[in-house]
Design a protein around this motif. Structure first.
Motif, PDB file in Angstrom:
ATOM      1  N   PRO A   1       0.835  -1.203   0.000  1.00 18.76           N
ATOM      2  CA  PRO A   1       0.000   0.000   0.000  1.00 18.76           C
ATOM      3  C   PRO A   1       0.870   1.253   0.000  1.00 18.76           C
ATOM      4  CG  PRO A   1      -0.064  -1.112   2.141  1.00 18.76           C
ATOM      5  CD  PRO A   1       0.719  -1.982   1.215  1.00 18.76           C
ATOM      6  N   GLU A   2       0.360   2.319  -0.587  1.00 14.42           N
ATOM      7  CA  GLU A   2       1.110   3.576  -0.645  1.00 14.42           C
ATOM      8  C   GLU A   2       1.297   4.112   0.765  1.00 14.42           C
ATOM      9  OE1 GLU A   2       3.380   6.432  -2.275  1.00 14.42           O
ATOM     10  OE2 GLU A   2       2.580   4.663  -3.239  1.00 14.42           O
ATOM     11  N   ASP A   3       2.473   4.556   1.032  1.00  9.66           N
ATOM     12  CA  ASP A   3       2.839   4.954   2.383  1.00  9.66           C
ATOM     13  C   ASP A   3       3.852   6.089   2.270  1.00  9.66           C
ATOM     14  OD1 ASP A   3       3.824   5.100   4.970  1.00  9.66           O
ATOM     15  OD2 ASP A   3       4.314   2.981   5.122  1.00  9.66           O
ATOM     16  N   GLU A   4       3.542   7.218   2.875  1.00  8.50           N
ATOM     17  CA  GLU A   4       4.454   8.375   2.818  1.00  8.50           C
ATOM     18  C   GLU A   4       5.783   8.046   3.491  1.00  8.50           C
ATOM     19  OE1 GLU A   4       5.799  11.901   1.526  1.00  8.50           O
ATOM     20  OE2 GLU A   4       3.858  11.038   1.030  1.00  8.50           O
ATOM     21  N   MET A   5       5.738   7.259   4.559  1.00  8.66           N
ATOM     22  CA  MET A   5       6.969   6.893   5.262  1.00  8.66           C
ATOM     23  C   MET A   5       7.866   6.048   4.358  1.00  8.66           C
ATOM     24  SD  MET A   5       8.530   7.554   8.017  1.00  8.66           S
ATOM     25  CE  MET A   5       7.220   8.180   9.017  1.00  8.66           C
ATOM     26  N   LEU A   6       7.271   5.189   3.558  1.00  9.90           N
ATOM     27  CA  LEU A   6       8.041   4.366   2.638  1.00  9.90           C
ATOM     28  C   LEU A   6       8.794   5.243   1.634  1.00  9.90           C
ATOM     29  CD1 LEU A   6       8.863   1.601   1.568  1.00  9.90           C
ATOM     30  CD2 LEU A   6       6.732   1.556   0.265  1.00  9.90           C
ATOM     31  N   ARG A   7       8.181   6.325   1.216  1.00  8.02           N
ATOM     32  CA  ARG A   7       8.853   7.247   0.303  1.00  8.02           C
ATOM     33  C   ARG A   7      10.100   7.835   0.964  1.00  8.02           C
ATOM     34  NH1 ARG A   7       5.143  10.835  -3.194  1.00  8.02           N
ATOM     35  NH2 ARG A   7       4.638   8.731  -3.766  1.00  8.02           N
ATOM     36  N   HIS A   8      10.011   8.155   2.249  1.00  5.81           N
ATOM     37  CA  HIS A   8      11.178   8.666   2.980  1.00  5.81           C
ATOM     38  C   HIS A   8      12.255   7.583   3.087  1.00  5.81           C
ATOM     39  CE1 HIS A   8       9.637  12.572   4.128  1.00  5.81           C
ATOM     40  NE2 HIS A   8       8.523  12.018   4.564  1.00  5.81           N
ATOM     41  N   VAL A   9      11.838   6.363   3.362  1.00  2.00           N
ATOM     42  CA  VAL A   9      12.791   5.252   3.468  1.00  2.00           C
ATOM     43  C   VAL A   9      13.514   5.061   2.147  1.00  2.00           C
ATOM     44  CG1 VAL A   9      13.018   2.748   3.797  1.00  2.00           C
ATOM     45  CG2 VAL A   9      11.559   4.070   5.334  1.00  2.00           C
ATOM     46  N   MET A  10      12.790   5.131   1.041  1.00  3.15           N
ATOM     47  CA  MET A  10      13.385   4.901  -0.275  1.00  3.15           C
ATOM     48  C   MET A  10      14.399   5.963  -0.666  1.00  3.15           C
ATOM     49  SD  MET A  10      10.194   3.396  -2.431  1.00  3.15           S
ATOM     50  CE  MET A  10      11.158   3.255  -3.926  1.00  3.15           C
ATOM     51  N   LYS A  11      14.336   7.130  -0.056  1.00  2.00           N
ATOM     52  CA  LYS A  11      15.275   8.202  -0.393  1.00  2.00           C
ATOM     53  C   LYS A  11      16.568   8.124   0.410  1.00  2.00           C
ATOM     54  CE  LYS A  11      11.873  11.497  -2.038  1.00  2.00           C
ATOM     55  NZ  LYS A  11      11.285  12.830  -1.849  1.00  2.00           N
ATOM     56  N   LEU A  12      16.646   7.210   1.365  1.00  2.00           N
ATOM     57  CA  LEU A  12      17.858   7.057   2.174  1.00  2.00           C
ATOM     58  C   LEU A  12      18.945   6.333   1.388  1.00  2.00           C
ATOM     59  CD1 LEU A  12      16.317   5.922   5.585  1.00  2.00           C
ATOM     60  CD2 LEU A  12      17.221   8.178   5.014  1.00  2.00           C
ATOM     61  N   PRO A  13      20.204   6.519   1.771  1.00  5.37           N
ATOM     62  CA  PRO A  13      21.271   5.706   1.177  1.00  5.37           C
ATOM     63  C   PRO A  13      21.004   4.219   1.467  1.00  5.37           C
ATOM     64  CG  PRO A  13      22.189   7.540   2.422  1.00  5.37           C
ATOM     65  CD  PRO A  13      20.720   7.519   2.712  1.00  5.37           C
ATOM     66  N   ALA A  14      21.469   3.351   0.602  1.00  5.54           N
ATOM     67  CA  ALA A  14      21.204   1.915   0.710  1.00  5.54           C
ATOM     68  C   ALA A  14      21.605   1.333   2.058  1.00  5.54           C
ATOM     69  CB  ALA A  14      21.915   1.170  -0.410  1.00  5.54           C
TER      70      ALA A  14
ATOM     71  N   TYR B   1      21.202   2.432   4.910  1.00 11.87           N
ATOM     72  CA  TYR B   1      20.129   2.631   5.881  1.00 11.87           C
ATOM     73  C   TYR B   1      18.794   2.119   5.340  1.00 11.87           C
ATOM     74  CZ  TYR B   1      23.718   5.669   7.724  1.00 11.87           C
ATOM     75  OH  TYR B   1      24.909   6.147   8.187  1.00 11.87           O
ATOM     76  N   ARG B   2      18.587   2.290   4.043  1.00  8.08           N
ATOM     77  CA  ARG B   2      17.325   1.904   3.426  1.00  8.08           C
ATOM     78  C   ARG B   2      17.057   0.407   3.552  1.00  8.08           C
ATOM     79  NH1 ARG B   2      18.183   3.806  -1.511  1.00  8.08           N
ATOM     80  NH2 ARG B   2      19.274   1.936  -2.125  1.00  8.08           N
ATOM     81  N   ASN B   3      18.043  -0.428   3.245  1.00  8.99           N
ATOM     82  CA  ASN B   3      17.811  -1.868   3.259  1.00  8.99           C
ATOM     83  C   ASN B   3      17.467  -2.409   4.642  1.00  8.99           C
ATOM     84  OD1 ASN B   3      18.014  -2.467   0.486  1.00  8.99           O
ATOM     85  ND2 ASN B   3      20.224  -2.277   0.602  1.00  8.99           N
ATOM     86  N   PRO B   4      18.207  -2.077   5.688  1.00  4.31           N
ATOM     87  CA  PRO B   4      17.800  -2.571   7.011  1.00  4.31           C
ATOM     88  C   PRO B   4      16.421  -2.057   7.444  1.00  4.31           C
ATOM     89  CG  PRO B   4      20.055  -1.784   7.093  1.00  4.31           C
ATOM     90  CD  PRO B   4      19.509  -1.412   5.751  1.00  4.31           C
ATOM     91  N   LEU B   5      16.135  -0.766   7.192  1.00  3.34           N
ATOM     92  CA  LEU B   5      14.827  -0.226   7.559  1.00  3.34           C
ATOM     93  C   LEU B   5      13.710  -0.925   6.793  1.00  3.34           C
ATOM     94  CD1 LEU B   5      15.527   3.603   7.848  1.00  3.34           C
ATOM     95  CD2 LEU B   5      14.634   2.137   9.643  1.00  3.34           C
ATOM     96  N   TYR B   6      13.917  -1.113   5.498  1.00  8.57           N
ATOM     97  CA  TYR B   6      12.884  -1.768   4.689  1.00  8.57           C
ATOM     98  C   TYR B   6      12.650  -3.201   5.162  1.00  8.57           C
ATOM     99  CZ  TYR B   6      10.136  -3.621   0.954  1.00  8.57           C
ATOM    100  OH  TYR B   6       9.119  -4.235   0.276  1.00  8.57           O
ATOM    101  N   LEU B   7      13.721  -3.954   5.355  1.00 12.40           N
ATOM    102  CA  LEU B   7      13.573  -5.344   5.796  1.00 12.40           C
ATOM    103  C   LEU B   7      12.936  -5.429   7.178  1.00 12.40           C
ATOM    104  CD1 LEU B   7      16.961  -6.834   4.554  1.00 12.40           C
ATOM    105  CD2 LEU B   7      14.681  -7.292   3.624  1.00 12.40           C
ATOM    106  N   PHE B   8      13.278  -4.506   8.069  1.00 10.92           N
ATOM    107  CA  PHE B   8      12.767  -4.541   9.439  1.00 10.92           C
ATOM    108  C   PHE B   8      11.286  -4.153   9.497  1.00 10.92           C
ATOM    109  CE2 PHE B   8      12.213  -2.775  13.748  1.00 10.92           C
ATOM    110  CZ  PHE B   8      12.684  -3.837  14.512  1.00 10.92           C
ATOM    111  N   TYR B   9      10.935  -3.024   8.887  1.00 13.40           N
ATOM    112  CA  TYR B   9       9.576  -2.511   9.036  1.00 13.40           C
ATOM    113  C   TYR B   9       8.585  -3.010   7.992  1.00 13.40           C
ATOM    114  CZ  TYR B   9      11.253   0.610  12.631  1.00 13.40           C
ATOM    115  OH  TYR B   9      11.783   1.110  13.789  1.00 13.40           O
ATOM    116  N   TYR B  10       9.034  -3.307   6.796  1.00 10.92           N
ATOM    117  CA  TYR B  10       8.093  -3.675   5.739  1.00 10.92           C
ATOM    118  C   TYR B  10       8.081  -5.174   5.441  1.00 10.92           C
ATOM    119  CZ  TYR B  10       7.416   1.255   5.110  1.00 10.92           C
ATOM    120  OH  TYR B  10       7.098   2.578   5.328  1.00 10.92           O
TER     121      TYR B  10
END
Length: 179
Positions: free
Chosen positions: A102-115, A117-126
């Motif tokens: 689902p569309e998520d504004e927080m996900l957009r912020h996560v996607m703009k991070l350097p890899a 930080y992005r990969n651990p955050l994505y794997l942990f929260y999503y």
């Protein structure tokens, strides 16, 4: 009629394609590039025919391969000469929807991070991976994963509170460029 090996490969593809596509898309920020990454990961799987200890080991292997392929592509000369996700105007952002999520504004912020930080955050929260699992997949220590999660959350918080530029500190930019 599919032979036994082909049927097994097709079942493996069906089992992991969605999660691998989401991870590839979160790194590549392009549907076509994400599809290419997933295709390459399955080609490597078919060529290598690795033996796995468990289903979790198999899934971790695929995630690690997808992340490595994304890193390789992002280091290439072609990729460095194309328009980055951050440079896309806001009115065109509707073309960059995360597939199967689902569309998520927080996900957009996560996607703009350097890899880093992005990969651990994505794997942990999503994808609901534990810190221990992320450490194993990304070949990092648990402390490094915790640090990256904390720093990533801090960067997102700064971006939300103070705007895009201040949210990505110079240290984070330098760290993201090294990877």
């Amino acid at each position: 009629m599919l032979r036994n090996g082909e049927k097994e490969a097709e079942e493996t593809f069906e089992k992991y394609k969605d999660i691998l596509y989401r991870i590839a898309f979160s790194n590549m920020k392009s549907k076509a590039d994400a599809e290419d990454v997933v295709q390459e990961a399955f080609c490597r799987y078919l060529k290598a025919e690795p033996a796995f200890e468990s289903e979790e080991h198999e899934k971790a292997w695929f995630i690690r391969v997808v992340i490595n392929i994304c890193y390789d592509i992002q280091k290439s000369a072609w990729f460095s000469r194309t328009v980055a996700f951050d440079e896309v105007r806001e009115c065109e952002m509707e073309h960059f929807k995360m597939p199967f999520a689902p569309e998520d504004e927080m996900l957009r912020h996560v996607m703009k991070l350097p890899a880093a930080y992005r990969n651990p955050l994505y794997l942990f929260y999503y994808e609901d991976y534990s810190i221990k699992e992320i450490a194993r997949i990304m070949e990092l220590g648990e402390g490094a994963v915790k640090t990256r999660l904390r720093r990533g959350r801090e960067m997102i918080k700064e971006r939300i509170l103070y705007g895009e530029e201040r949210g990505l500190t110079e240290k984070a930019k330098a760290f993201g460029e090294r990877l």
